[in-house]
Design a protein around this motif. Structure first.
Motif, mmCIF file in Angstrom:
data_model
loop_
_atom_site.group_PDB
_atom_site.id
_atom_site.type_symbol
_atom_site.label_atom_id
_atom_site.label_comp_id
_atom_site.label_asym_id
_atom_site.label_seq_id
_atom_site.Cartn_x
_atom_site.Cartn_y
_atom_site.Cartn_z
ATOM 1 N N GLY A 94 -3.335 -13.315 -34.837
ATOM 2 C CA GLY A 94 -2.628 -13.718 -33.622
ATOM 3 C C GLY A 94 -1.147 -13.439 -33.626
ATOM 4 N N LEU A 95 -0.601 -12.904 -34.726
ATOM 5 C CA LEU A 95 0.837 -12.608 -34.791
ATOM 6 C C LEU A 95 1.033 -11.165 -35.236
ATOM 7 C CD1 LEU A 95 3.733 -13.853 -34.575
ATOM 8 C CD2 LEU A 95 3.620 -14.165 -37.057
ATOM 9 N N LEU A 96 1.894 -10.452 -34.515
ATOM 10 C CA LEU A 96 2.267 -9.090 -34.881
ATOM 11 C C LEU A 96 3.768 -9.056 -35.119
ATOM 12 C CD1 LEU A 96 0.214 -7.052 -32.228
ATOM 13 C CD2 LEU A 96 -0.323 -7.363 -34.649
ATOM 14 N N SER A 97 4.148 -8.556 -36.280
ATOM 15 C CA SER A 97 5.565 -8.461 -36.633
ATOM 16 C C SER A 97 5.878 -7.009 -36.966
ATOM 17 C CB SER A 97 5.882 -9.375 -37.822
ATOM 18 O OG SER A 97 5.659 -10.722 -37.471
ATOM 19 N N LYS A 98 6.309 -6.264 -35.951
ATOM 20 C CA LYS A 98 6.586 -4.842 -36.139
ATOM 21 C C LYS A 98 8.075 -4.523 -36.074
ATOM 22 C CE LYS A 98 3.935 -3.167 -32.850
ATOM 23 N NZ LYS A 98 3.223 -2.136 -32.048
ATOM 24 N N TYR A 99 8.807 -5.268 -35.249
ATOM 25 C CA TYR A 99 10.193 -4.923 -34.986
ATOM 26 C C TYR A 99 11.123 -6.063 -35.389
ATOM 27 C CZ TYR A 99 7.922 -1.451 -31.999
ATOM 28 O OH TYR A 99 7.125 -0.442 -31.521
ATOM 29 N N LEU A 104 5.394 -10.775 -31.877
ATOM 30 C CA LEU A 104 4.476 -10.815 -30.739
ATOM 31 C C LEU A 104 3.291 -11.716 -31.056
ATOM 32 C CD1 LEU A 104 3.367 -7.866 -28.526
ATOM 33 C CD2 LEU A 104 1.611 -9.309 -29.578
ATOM 34 N N ILE A 105 3.001 -12.616 -30.142
ATOM 35 C CA ILE A 105 1.880 -13.534 -30.274
ATOM 36 C C ILE A 105 0.759 -13.059 -29.350
ATOM 37 C CG2 ILE A 105 1.081 -15.910 -29.954
ATOM 38 C CD1 ILE A 105 4.029 -16.775 -30.331
ATOM 39 N N VAL A 106 -0.406 -12.791 -29.920
ATOM 40 C CA VAL A 106 -1.587 -12.457 -29.120
ATOM 41 C C VAL A 106 -2.159 -13.780 -28.625
ATOM 42 C CG1 VAL A 106 -3.832 -11.327 -29.073
ATOM 43 C CG2 VAL A 106 -1.997 -10.376 -30.479
ATOM 44 N N ALA A 107 -1.738 -14.170 -27.427
ATOM 45 C CA ALA A 107 -2.047 -15.507 -26.926
ATOM 46 C C ALA A 107 -3.509 -15.671 -26.550
ATOM 47 C CB ALA A 107 -1.163 -15.816 -25.717
ATOM 48 N N THR A 108 -4.152 -14.591 -26.169
ATOM 49 C CA THR A 108 -5.559 -14.601 -25.787
ATOM 50 C C THR A 108 -6.077 -13.178 -25.843
ATOM 51 O OG1 THR A 108 -7.138 -15.065 -23.996
ATOM 52 C CG2 THR A 108 -4.917 -14.438 -23.346
ATOM 53 N N GLY A 109 -7.388 -13.037 -25.937
ATOM 54 C CA GLY A 109 -7.997 -11.709 -25.879
ATOM 55 C C GLY A 109 -8.431 -11.332 -24.475
ATOM 56 N N ARG A 110 -8.332 -12.274 -23.525
ATOM 57 C CA ARG A 110 -8.823 -12.014 -22.166
ATOM 58 C C ARG A 110 -7.736 -11.400 -21.286
ATOM 59 N NH1 ARG A 110 -10.796 -16.272 -18.824
ATOM 60 N NH2 ARG A 110 -9.235 -17.663 -19.731
ATOM 61 N N ASP A 140 4.145 -21.654 -37.898
ATOM 62 C CA ASP A 140 4.708 -21.866 -39.240
ATOM 63 C C ASP A 140 5.501 -20.647 -39.700
ATOM 64 O OD1 ASP A 140 3.793 -24.423 -39.539
ATOM 65 O OD2 ASP A 140 2.010 -23.886 -40.688
ATOM 66 N N LEU A 141 4.935 -19.472 -39.489
ATOM 67 C CA LEU A 141 5.644 -18.254 -39.900
ATOM 68 C C LEU A 141 6.922 -18.060 -39.091
ATOM 69 C CD1 LEU A 141 2.990 -15.472 -40.653
ATOM 70 C CD2 LEU A 141 4.481 -16.671 -42.236
ATOM 71 N N LEU A 142 6.861 -18.330 -37.791
ATOM 72 C CA LEU A 142 8.063 -18.185 -36.965
ATOM 73 C C LEU A 142 9.150 -19.171 -37.396
ATOM 74 C CD1 LEU A 142 6.542 -17.675 -33.397
ATOM 75 C CD2 LEU A 142 7.521 -15.946 -34.906
ATOM 76 N N ARG A 143 8.757 -20.359 -37.784
ATOM 77 C CA ARG A 143 9.749 -21.342 -38.262
ATOM 78 C C ARG A 143 10.431 -20.867 -39.535
ATOM 79 N NH1 ARG A 143 5.286 -24.925 -37.289
ATOM 80 N NH2 ARG A 143 5.522 -25.980 -35.269
ATOM 81 N N GLN A 144 9.675 -20.206 -40.393
ATOM 82 C CA GLN A 144 10.198 -19.792 -41.698
ATOM 83 C C GLN A 144 11.136 -18.592 -41.600
ATOM 84 O OE1 GLN A 144 6.809 -19.124 -44.305
ATOM 85 N NE2 GLN A 144 5.804 -20.974 -43.532
ATOM 86 N N GLU A 150 13.243 -13.784 -30.804
ATOM 87 C CA GLU A 150 12.473 -13.640 -29.574
ATOM 88 C C GLU A 150 10.991 -13.692 -29.886
ATOM 89 O OE1 GLU A 150 12.663 -10.837 -25.649
ATOM 90 O OE2 GLU A 150 12.761 -9.797 -27.561
ATOM 91 N N ALA A 151 10.269 -14.514 -29.117
ATOM 92 C CA ALA A 151 8.814 -14.555 -29.192
ATOM 93 C C ALA A 151 8.256 -13.867 -27.950
ATOM 94 C CB ALA A 151 8.307 -15.988 -29.275
ATOM 95 N N ILE A 152 7.286 -12.988 -28.164
ATOM 96 C CA ILE A 152 6.666 -12.230 -27.075
ATOM 97 C C ILE A 152 5.222 -12.694 -26.942
ATOM 98 C CG2 ILE A 152 6.037 -9.938 -26.227
ATOM 99 C CD1 ILE A 152 8.241 -8.856 -28.183
ATOM 100 N N LEU A 153 4.836 -13.131 -25.755
ATOM 101 C CA LEU A 153 3.449 -13.496 -25.508
ATOM 102 C C LEU A 153 2.740 -12.314 -24.863
ATOM 103 C CD1 LEU A 153 3.562 -17.163 -24.148
ATOM 104 C CD2 LEU A 153 3.517 -16.339 -26.508
ATOM 105 N N SER A 154 1.677 -11.872 -25.535
ATOM 106 C CA SER A 154 0.910 -10.733 -25.051
ATOM 107 C C SER A 154 -0.565 -11.076 -25.193
ATOM 108 C CB SER A 154 1.305 -9.480 -25.842
ATOM 109 O OG SER A 154 0.643 -8.337 -25.367
ATOM 110 N N GLY A 155 -1.425 -10.059 -25.210
ATOM 111 C CA GLY A 155 -2.853 -10.332 -25.319
ATOM 112 C C GLY A 155 -3.641 -9.049 -25.477
#
Length: 327
Positions: A94-99, A104-110, A140-144, A150-155
């Motif tokens: 559910g988390l992508l860290s590329k940049y 980026l948070i994969v908030a849903t698959g729909r 937890d990872l974002l807190r650390q 910036e948090a990005i909500l995607s899917g």
């Protein structure tokens, strides 16, 4: 509680290739192709979106984006299930860290619509939903990591989640002191503009995070009166709205079409952000426009539009720490 208008529209989406072709008066041969191509990646199209498509026209640019085609079935060299190597960039599900500086948070698959060129059409968790504890590891990872601002909500599409769930997630993110922005990537304002509700605008206005909306739109015919109103509500609420467009063969690989799209977006106070070279996902090879051709299109746009109306032409290269700018 009864579903809201947008939820009812989403629940009533067309999911049958045969019904899709019948409603649009398309030949039976296309329905047969669509049935086969929809087996690995199903049809989902809101009925209201169909009103923007020309009936009996297999070449309609909006239809080409949503109708399964036999061209999706052959295996094409270089086109793979995970074209951006996202699996390697996911420290927890559910988390992508590329940049640098954003995750980026994969908030849903729909999604509210299944675009046939979707680079996540083979995503391994299409049924992932937002529920209690779902984002515990992500948060937890974002807190650390204090370098993330910036948090990005995607899917999928984050706006298929209801406003209560999104508001709760936004509240949790806002408690992370080093986060400054919340970016929402969505096609819902375009395919189901009723999704821009009072409740959505309320929680966006409540959070201490700066909310930015990035809409995905590929053709000027996608903008009807309801879409224009939805975009206006976002902008009037103080939410910056940017647009992303994918360069697609048979849809918008034409300077006149792109000019009309970007002119219309600017008139609606939307800033064209990215023009994407197609991600080479398996099943979408027939949509690819040669990069050289894309560069020529951008050069034509430069002679027609002011600089602020021309998005950056980019491609995503696995392993790169930023988008690669092509023009």
């Amino acid at each position: 509680m009864p579903p809201s208008e947008w939820q009812a529209i989403l629940a009533d989406a067309v999911t049958s290739p045969d019904e899709l072709c019948r409603l649009l008066h398309l030949p039976a041969s296309l329905a047969e192709q669509a049935r086969r191509a929809a087996e690995p990646f199903a049809v989902v199209v809101p009925r209201s979106y169909l009103k923007r498509i020309r009936h009996s026209d297999p070449e309609d640019p909006l239809l080409r984006q949503i109708l399964p085609s036999a061209a999706e079935l052959p295996q094409v060299e270089g086109f793979v299930c995970d074209p951006l190597s996202e699996a390697a960039a996911s420290p927890v599900p559910g988390l992508l860290s590329k940049y640098r500086g954003r995750s980026l948070i994969v908030a849903t698959g729909r999604c509210g619509v299944h675009c046939r060129f979707c680079f996540r059409r083979h995503h391994p968790t299409p049924s992932v939903e937002c529920n209690a504890g779902r984002f515990a590891d992500v948060l937890d990872l974002l807190r650390q990591d204090q370098s993330i601002h910036e948090a990005i909500l995607s899917g999928g599409d984050p706006l298929v989640l209801d406003d209560r769930a999104l508001a709760e997630l936004a509240d949790q993110l806002s408690e992370i002191k080093h986060l400054q922005r919340l970016r929402l990537h969505s096609r819902m304002p375009v395919v189901i503009p009723q999704r821009i509700t009072d409740e959505l605008l309320a929680w966006c206005g409540r959070t201490r995070l700066t909310v930015v909306m990035v809409i995905h739109i590929n053709h000027p015919n996608e903008i009807d009166d309801a879409v224009a109103v939805a975009i206006g509500r976002l902008v009037d609420a103080g939410i910056p709205v940017l647009s992303q467009t994918v360069l697609l063969r048979g849809v918008n690989d034409n300077a006149d079409v792109l000019e009309a799209l970007f002119e219309r977006l600017v008139a609606l106070r939307v800033m064209p952000y990215y023009l994407h070279q197609l991600d080479r996902v398996a099943g979408a090879a027939h949509f690819e426009v040669a990069q050289q051709e894309g560069c020529k299109l951008v050069e034509q746009l430069r002679s027609r539009l002011p600089g602020y109306a021309i998005p950056r032409y980019v491609r995503d290269i696995p392993g790169n720490r930023s988008k690669h700018i092509l023009a």
